[in-house]
Design a protein around this motif. Sequence first.
Motif, mmCIF file in Angstrom:
data_model
loop_
_atom_site.group_PDB
_atom_site.id
_atom_site.type_symbol
_atom_site.label_atom_id
_atom_site.label_comp_id
_atom_site.label_asym_id
_atom_site.label_seq_id
_atom_site.Cartn_x
_atom_site.Cartn_y
_atom_site.Cartn_z
ATOM 1 N N ARG A 341 0.805 -1.231 0.000
ATOM 2 C CA ARG A 341 0.000 0.000 0.000
ATOM 3 C C ARG A 341 0.838 1.282 0.000
ATOM 4 N NH1 ARG A 341 -2.086 -3.945 2.690
ATOM 5 N NH2 ARG A 341 -0.880 -3.513 4.587
ATOM 6 N N ILE A 356 -6.146 3.368 -2.588
ATOM 7 C CA ILE A 356 -5.750 2.633 -1.376
ATOM 8 C C ILE A 356 -6.762 2.819 -0.252
ATOM 9 C CG2 ILE A 356 -4.066 2.648 0.520
ATOM 10 C CD1 ILE A 356 -3.165 1.074 -1.905
ATOM 11 N N PHE A 357 -7.120 4.051 0.052
ATOM 12 C CA PHE A 357 -7.988 4.314 1.201
ATOM 13 C C PHE A 357 -9.430 3.863 0.939
ATOM 14 C CE2 PHE A 357 -4.685 7.742 1.718
ATOM 15 C CZ PHE A 357 -3.984 7.075 2.720
ATOM 16 N N SER A 358 -9.838 3.922 -0.305
ATOM 17 C CA SER A 358 -11.180 3.431 -0.641
ATOM 18 C C SER A 358 -11.274 1.928 -0.437
ATOM 19 C CB SER A 358 -11.518 3.772 -2.094
ATOM 20 O OG SER A 358 -11.510 5.161 -2.302
ATOM 21 N N HIS A 359 -10.214 1.215 -0.866
ATOM 22 C CA HIS A 359 -10.222 -0.247 -0.773
ATOM 23 C C HIS A 359 -9.931 -0.732 0.644
ATOM 24 C CE1 HIS A 359 -9.210 -0.369 -5.350
ATOM 25 N NE2 HIS A 359 -10.496 -0.198 -5.122
ATOM 26 N N ARG A 360 -9.101 0.030 1.360
ATOM 27 C CA ARG A 360 -8.715 -0.389 2.719
ATOM 28 C C ARG A 360 -8.702 0.843 3.628
ATOM 29 N NH1 ARG A 360 -6.119 -4.329 5.782
ATOM 30 N NH2 ARG A 360 -4.574 -3.541 7.279
ATOM 31 N N PRO A 361 -9.844 1.224 4.184
ATOM 32 C CA PRO A 361 -9.913 2.417 5.041
ATOM 33 C C PRO A 361 -8.926 2.391 6.207
ATOM 34 C CG PRO A 361 -12.111 1.680 4.465
ATOM 35 C CD PRO A 361 -11.179 0.624 3.969
ATOM 36 N N LEU A 362 -8.597 1.199 6.734
ATOM 37 C CA LEU A 362 -7.659 1.115 7.853
ATOM 38 C C LEU A 362 -6.286 1.681 7.508
ATOM 39 C CD1 LEU A 362 -8.401 -2.404 9.383
ATOM 40 C CD2 LEU A 362 -8.931 -0.175 10.361
ATOM 41 N N ALA A 363 -6.020 1.794 6.222
ATOM 42 C CA ALA A 363 -4.740 2.378 5.798
ATOM 43 C C ALA A 363 -4.617 3.834 6.246
ATOM 44 C CB ALA A 363 -4.596 2.282 4.280
ATOM 45 N N GLU A 366 -2.869 3.174 9.271
ATOM 46 C CA GLU A 366 -1.643 2.419 9.008
ATOM 47 C C GLU A 366 -0.506 3.335 8.566
ATOM 48 O OE1 GLU A 366 -0.047 -1.265 6.176
ATOM 49 O OE2 GLU A 366 -1.896 -0.196 5.682
ATOM 50 N N ASP A 402 -13.907 -1.117 14.719
ATOM 51 C CA ASP A 402 -13.142 -2.221 14.144
ATOM 52 C C ASP A 402 -11.950 -2.545 15.072
ATOM 53 O OD1 ASP A 402 -11.367 -3.840 12.667
ATOM 54 O OD2 ASP A 402 -12.066 -2.993 10.776
ATOM 55 N N LYS A 404 -9.240 -3.972 14.524
ATOM 56 C CA LYS A 404 -7.946 -3.704 13.883
ATOM 57 C C LYS A 404 -7.598 -2.219 13.939
ATOM 58 C CE LYS A 404 -8.187 -7.655 10.700
ATOM 59 N NZ LYS A 404 -8.269 -8.066 9.268
#
Length: 873
Positions: A341, A356-363, A366, A402, A404
């Motif tokens: 990422r 990146i942020f759309s697919h994996r908001p936790l990024a 991160e 979440d 995580k």
Amino acid sequence: MLPAEIELPLLKTLESAGDHIGELKSYIDAINQALLAAFKKGASIDSVITGRAHLVDKLLQSIWEQKCDPDCGAALIAVGGYGRGELHPSSDIDLLFLVEESLQQESEEQISAIVTLLWDIGLNIGHSVRTPEMCATEAENDITVTTTLMESRLLAGSESLYTEMQAATGPDKVWPPDAFFQAKLEEQQRRHKKYDDTAHNLEPNIKGGPGGLRDIQMIQWVARRKFGVTSLNELVERGILTEAEFRSLELGKKHLWRIRFMLHTITEREEDRLLFDLQQKLAAAFEHRDNEANLAVEQFMQKYYRTIARLQRLNEILLQYFEESILNADEKREITVLNRRFHIVNGYIGAVDSQIFSHRPLALLEIFFLITQNPMIRGIRASTIRLIHEHLHLIDRRFRNDPKAKQLFLQIVRQSHGVYRVLRSMNRYGLLAAYIPAFTNIVGRMQYDLFHVYTVDTHTLFLIRNMRRLTVPELSSEFPLASEIMASIDQQETLILAALFHDIAKGRGGDHSELGAVDALHFCRAHNLSEQQVHLISWLVKNHLVMSMTAQRKDIEDPDVIRNFAKLVMTPKHLKHLYLLTLCDMRATNPKRWNGWKDTLLKQLYRHTLRELNNPQSEADDYSELQKKQTQAREELADQDQKAVTQLWMQFSTDYFQHHSVQEIAWHADVILSTPEHEYPQVRIQCEMKPGASEILIVDIDHDNLFAIITSIIDQCALNIVQARCETTDDNKAINSFSVLEEDGSLICDRHREEEIRSRLIDDIKNLTEPPVNSRHVPRQLKHFEIPTTIEFSQDKTNMRTLLRLQTADRHGLLSRVGLALSQAEVRLLNVIIATVGAMAEDTFFLVDRNDEPITDPEHLERIKSLLLEHLE
């Protein structure tokens, strides 16, 4: 543009004015009145600011036509802010008179006549007279001149001369884009450093401070030098600025323009500082109203701080983009892959792609965790900062719940490096408020007082910075005790979380400590911390003010005070955490008011309390401690007659021995026993006697107004009294000891200074029967707070004394006025605990009557109160 109904009448006035000074002044007054009226009726700030420049253009062009021959070989150029076509009510009108070298002498006579007329009619002009060659030389030597000339406009005169000047100072001749950008970047860094690298100061500068108008102009200057653009809108067309960012920049600029317009209007001068008294006037002008939770001025300032925070973020994004496209355009890109990422490009972390942020908001969390893992990362890439801002909406309840996300956040605050830096960035980019919704309320929130000099969010982050400094071995000499304690703390995230929540409830109404403790409890439980850690964090938030208040406002030499405080903190673990939180909090509230004396008070309270927790003391132990002090003091008085020492000490109260150290007791006895009766008063100054303050000892035969006279003289010597203790012996000797600091918080460390103070005290004590009239200047900021005087009495039955608690406006000579009142009320002063919170003095006086008894008679107490009010009001 201004509406025709405003512009046309003004231009008619100008047309009939000619070069008559009175009529030209009337034209300028008419401009001011018309534009102010238009502003108040809702005209756009753009039309008002550019309209003023346009109307002044017409004035200058008219004067030029009347005073200059068409072939005079000169040109009239608007430069600087006026060159941009922007003019605030009291801004300087910067002019360049451009002349041909061959006709310089002839044209300068006509220019002199113009300048004289402009001064006569009251215009604030800044002007220079130069040839194109001189402009080129000056621009080459001084980037400020280059910047000024970049924004120039031809008002009248020779167009060819103006074109020649532009060519001679263009980027292909002087200051090419890369050199220009580097120099302006360094200039901005120096400017920001003047304001402690934060825009969130007590009295911010709307023009020069971080996020201010200069930061917007910085973007314009660099873009103009590199791309030749004349407006920010052109950066959108080039894909450098997004449409949303452009709107944000324009809205921010217009808000700052409106404030600056009113600043100039209210002060009738070029004032760019939001001074305390002006903040209230501006809040009223912008129709803010007090409510139960927040003052109007606090609402006004919060909007201001949030505006400049957005502008500062945009300034950072664009300057980083310029750095990549200008300074590093020809450099090879050094890319380090971190994971799927994120990667590091030339020192800046960035997203691998825009999804990146759309697919994996936790990024969104991160990326900040990765920064703590990689100290070489200089910051976040401009394109990624944009992506973060665009995806903040993804941090919703589901995101926050979440496991995580919770784990990532805890990993960030548990790191051994980079925690402050990362949390500051998370706050700047909106992540902190998104993840902790309660934090939103304190972003940009300023308290209208002189005690809190930063916004609440900035103060909170500075507190964390102070904590992190205690973990750096190279900095352990700053606060050795605190650094030692910090090294013994196992879970340092406890302190970070307590810091994040300690002021989080400010501005919500109610007790912010109580409310914040509840917020902290819920947050920590939601993040699955152990119950022991949860309760410690919540307890710290609830009690984060108690230690500073105890140290500064109570008698920490009183064993009962220590016992009560020890009951509150319960365990050494609680005490250690509270001490570290308090120390870092006090230093982050108002660094200029932090000094060695406050450090000493905190350490004394910590050590006394730790001893009590580890070995609880009884009243018998207290008495034993006093006897131990006397024994140790006798050892230091070996050269004195011990029978004389005993006789002297028999005249002292138990309170005296309780409140003075062994060294002080021995020092005082040595001075008294070595001084013949006819040699009083005696004045001695010691800088090593007590940590954190200089000690002034004054021994004299007691008489009326002695304390008032001494304190007035000390004040006039520009010293701040931080503690005062008084003792009167049975044979009528008054022992007054004062802990003092210079105005900058330092000790008296110069022998000449010591002698100056000592001589002044001796002479005035001998010759005065009343304190001198205080002539010291009252600081400007103190004048704008109306603080009522409140007086409360209570009885300290254990120590047989009366406590007088005084809250009033801080001022020079305050202790002297109190001393006069107490002298007239026929009471003795034993001790003074001095605490100043912003503009308010919160002092505690320990009193007895002339028979050394507590004052319980209601009529006597009322008389004391009446005399105090009389002297203070």
